[in-house]
Design an enzyme around this catalytic site. Structure first.
Site, mmCIF file in Angstrom:
data_model
loop_
_atom_site.group_PDB
_atom_site.id
_atom_site.type_symbol
_atom_site.label_atom_id
_atom_site.label_comp_id
_atom_site.label_asym_id
_atom_site.label_seq_id
_atom_site.Cartn_x
_atom_site.Cartn_y
_atom_site.Cartn_z
ATOM 1 N N ASP A 1 -9.838 -3.709 -5.839
ATOM 2 C CA ASP A 1 -9.308 -3.053 -4.645
ATOM 3 C C ASP A 1 -10.213 -1.878 -4.249
ATOM 4 O OD1 ASP A 1 -7.812 -1.475 -2.788
ATOM 5 O OD2 ASP A 1 -5.938 -2.260 -3.591
ATOM 6 N N SER B 1 0.833 -1.202 0.000
ATOM 7 C CA SER B 1 0.000 0.000 0.000
ATOM 8 C C SER B 1 0.872 1.258 0.000
ATOM 9 C CB SER B 1 -0.965 -0.049 1.180
ATOM 10 O OG SER B 1 -2.019 0.883 1.029
ATOM 11 N N HIS C 1 -7.974 -5.157 -1.028
ATOM 12 C CA HIS C 1 -6.778 -4.373 -0.704
ATOM 13 C C HIS C 1 -5.905 -5.166 0.261
ATOM 14 C CE1 HIS C 1 -4.373 -0.742 -0.402
ATOM 15 N NE2 HIS C 1 -4.323 -0.919 0.905
#
Length: 338
Positions: free
Chosen positions: A281, A154, A309
């Site tokens: 996502d 991320s 995610h």
């Protein structure tokens, strides 16, 4: 041109397995949240080490074992996501998988993310590569030159992509992997303000505000905001306007997003790198998917239909499988050793 992997092109390729979501858990929100339900406990005893930085601040390291005794082993570095830590399921899960492969794993916590506020009037952000670069060079100086890879998730993935691009062939890494990275920060910030994604925004914002509150109480004046104003913040972009951008020299949140998005830099990555995104996502949209024609041949890009995610949970409810914990080490073994 980069290698592009999709569910269609991966069929029959044993060395590049594609992701099969848990049959009843294809939903992107289930995929995103399941790891926190299935991976609550760290499965090894971490060795903690506080590393003092040249500017007088510190970052905390969590090792899979004593690094001095394991200095000969290949190394796997993890850069966590926004307000993540060793205790994030993806982080301790991958470190445990690395340990099982005979590698030395370490999570470098961004400033203020290990449970104790950092000292200076700065924090961390998606494009802040200085600490990561300094740490990787320190690692090489302190423990010798052995095969080393880094994995960024991320926010940590966007940071790692920026680091790889800036360092080029001089990056002190043999390979890297990047998962669920918000390569276009501005588009992602707008996406987080729509629909169910607002639930994730609220969750992340509460973590950021909690961390900022602890910092203001421990070191008053180190953030350009007072507690009363902090309590009124309702969006991630507002937090970045008032805090992240101001203390790191950006004009505002949009300026920060545009200067620190990794998308324009991906063609400068010189080290072998695997990038993984899921189409579903909930933290981002199609803007983060790079044009394959712009990626260099040493970058392999995999886009899955499902995964959420940083989720990617396969197997069954009785026997769940964290696909990333196999996919990433399998890909890295070429560079770190089986």
């Amino acid at each position: 041109m980069a290698q592009i992997s999709s569910e269609e092109t991966l069929i029959g390729q044993n060395d590049t397995p594609f992701f099969h979501p848990m049959p009843w858990a294809r939903n992107p929100h289930l995929q995103t949240m399941l790891p926190r339900l299935l991976r609550r406990r760290v499965l090894f005893t971490p060795v903690w080490h506080r590393l003092d930085l040249p500017d007088g601040d510190f970052v905390d390291l969590a090792w899979s074992e004593d690094p001095h005794q394991a200095r000969h082993k290949p190394r796997l570095v993890v850069f966590h996501g926004l307000e993540g830590s060793l205790h994030s399921p993806y982080a301790h899960g991958l470190i445990n998988a690395a340990k099982a492969r005979g590698w030395l794993g370490v999570v470098m916590h961004f400033r203020g993310c290990s449970g104790e506020p950092n000292r200076l009037n700065r924090i961390y952000h998606s494009g802040e590569t200085e600490d990561g670069t300094w740490f990787l060079h320190w690692l090489q100086r302190e423990f010798g030159n052995v095969p080393t890879a880094a994995v960024g998730y991320s926010l940590g993935g966007n940071m790692l992509a920026c680091l790889l691009a800036k360092e080029g062939a001089q990056a002190p890494l043999d390979a890297a992997a990047i998962v669920s990275a918000p390569f276009v920060l501005e588009a992602c910030s707008y996406h987080m303000e729509k629909g169910f994604s607002r639930v994730y925004q609220r969750y992340l914002l509460n973590l950021l505000k909690g961390n900022a509150t602890r910092k203001l109480k421990a070191y008053p004046g180190t953030l350009p905001i007072e507690l009363a104003q902090l309590k009124q913040v309702r969006r991630l972009r507002e937090f970045d306007d008032l805090i992240t951008a101001r203390i790191h020299g950006f004009a505002d949140a949009i300026d920060y997003y545009r200067q620190c998005s990794a998308m324009p830099l991906l063609n400068q990555i010189a080290k072998p790198t695997l990038i993984i995104h899921a189409k579903d996502d909930p933290f981002m949209d199609h803007h983060v998917i790079p044009d394959p024609d712009t990626l260099p041949p040493q970058v392999e890009y995999q886009l899955t239909e499902h995964g959420g995610h940083v989720g990617f949970v396969g197997g069954t409810l009785r026997h769940p499988e964290m696909w990333l914990e196999k996919r990433i080490p399998d890909w890295l073994k070429t560079y770190l050793g089986a």
